[in-house]
Design an enzyme around this catalytic site. Structure first.
Site, short mmCIF file in Angstrom:
data_model
loop_
_atom_site.label_atom_id
_atom_site.label_comp_id
_atom_site.label_asym_id
_atom_site.label_seq_id
_atom_site.Cartn_x
_atom_site.Cartn_y
_atom_site.Cartn_z
CB SER A 6 80.51 78.86 56.01
OG SER A 6 80.38 79.86 55.03
N1 SAH Z 1 81.09 78.95 50.34
C1 SAH Z 1 82.38 79.35 50.88
C2 SAH Z 1 82.21 80.47 51.88
C3 SAH Z 1 83.14 81.57 51.60
S1 SAH Z 1 82.82 83.09 52.42
C4 SAH Z 1 83.15 78.17 51.42
O1 SAH Z 1 82.61 77.05 51.45
O2 SAH Z 1 84.31 78.34 51.79
C5 SAH Z 1 81.93 83.98 51.17
C6 SAH Z 1 82.65 84.20 49.86
O3 SAH Z 1 81.80 85.04 49.06
C7 SAH Z 1 83.97 84.94 49.95
O4 SAH Z 1 84.96 84.15 49.34
C8 SAH Z 1 83.75 86.23 49.18
O5 SAH Z 1 84.87 86.68 48.46
C9 SAH Z 1 82.62 85.83 48.25
N2 SAH Z 1 81.82 86.93 47.71
C10 SAH Z 1 81.39 88.07 48.32
N3 SAH Z 1 80.66 88.82 47.47
C11 SAH Z 1 80.62 88.15 46.28
C12 SAH Z 1 80.04 88.41 45.01
N4 SAH Z 1 79.33 89.51 44.76
N5 SAH Z 1 80.20 87.49 44.03
C13 SAH Z 1 80.93 86.37 44.24
N6 SAH Z 1 81.51 86.07 45.42
C14 SAH Z 1 81.37 86.95 46.43
#
Ligand code: SAH
Length: 230
Positions: A79
């Site tokens: 993000s």
């Molecule tokens: N907090 C992360 C942001 C990653 S983007 C960072 O600091 O890099 C959001 C993430 O949520 C992605 O990696 C995606 O695979 C994950 N995601 C989406 N749906 C999900 C679910 N139901 N359970 C767990 N992770 C999920």
């Protein structure tokens, strides 16, 4: 569940020298997000301290301290730093708070929460991202409890939480997450369409009453799972 995606190259070996080299850039990034409205000093300190470039592909190192989202493989993104800081500020974390993150992704947000002294639990659905984040967080000396799976149902084994942060966009507020909040606990979740979401904060005021605030528009990758998008 097994989700495969293309491998990216992450460099863990440069250690402190490279971290120091980026300290000036991190300070500038913290100043930028402070100007955009982040006033929680603990959040800004964490941004000044954590080497964000370690969480992304080496080909993107020169953009690591721009205030923007970047690809991390599997069609997902780390993000935008302002977004990470805004969500973290909304959680109003104190040292020792138990915090659940849905969407570990790169692990950057989890490291910010750990740096602030929270007891961190984080769930990721992509196996490759889960393993990569685990390795990087360990290398940096952080010890969150990580799980591979569908986070839309929360993580009941460790509930209740003082804070829950969802780092992917949900179609509706996942009701299991609300139930896993401590009294006084905060759930921060972007809710809306796949294109755009409103940041919602739900505070559990008592056993059966909640307060909801709608804050600001954002754009996240979709939350995919049983209580999310298909
Ligand atoms: N907090 C992360 C942001 C990653 S983007 C960072 O600091 O890099 C959001 C993430 O949520 C992605 O990696 C995606 O695979 C994950 N995601 C989406 N749906 C999900 C679910 N139901 N359970 C767990 N992770 C999920």
């Amino acid at each position: 569940m097994k989700l495969n995606c293309q491998s990216t190259h992450i460099e863990l070996t440069k250690g402190n020298r490279s971290h120091r080299k980026h300290a000036r850039l991190r300070n500038r990034l913290a100043d930028t997000i402070a100007e955009k409205g982040i006033h929680d000093e603990a959040v800004l300190m964490a941004v000044r301290s954590i080497p964000r470039h370690i969480f992304i592909d080496t080909a993107l190192t020169n953009r690591a301290y721009d205030d923007r989202a970047l690809p991390i493989g599997c069609g997902q993104t780390i993000s935008q730093p302002y977004t990470v800081a805004a969500q973290t500020q909304l959680l109003e974390i104190k040292r020792g708070d138990k915090v659940l993150e849905i969407g570990t992704g790169s692990g950057y947000q989890a490291s910010i929460l750990c740096h602030m002294g929270a007891d961190v639990y984080s769930v990721e659905r992509h196996e490759e991202l889960y393993h990569k984040a685990r390795e990087i967080l360990q290398e940096l000396g952080y010890r969150p409890t990580l799980k591979l799976g569908d986070g839309t149902k929360g993580w009941s084994a460790y509930a209740p939480y003082d804070g829950i942060v969802v780092t992917a966009g949900a179609p509706v507020v996942p009701d299991d997450l609300i139930k896993q909040l401590n009294i006084g606990g905060r759930l921060v979740v972007p809710v809306g369409s796949k294109e755009s979401q409103m940041m919602v904060r739900i505070t559990r005021v008592s056993e059966d009453s909640y307060e909801e605030e709608q804050l600001q528009q954002f754009k996240f990758v979709p939350l995919i799972g049983e209580k999310g998008w298909d």
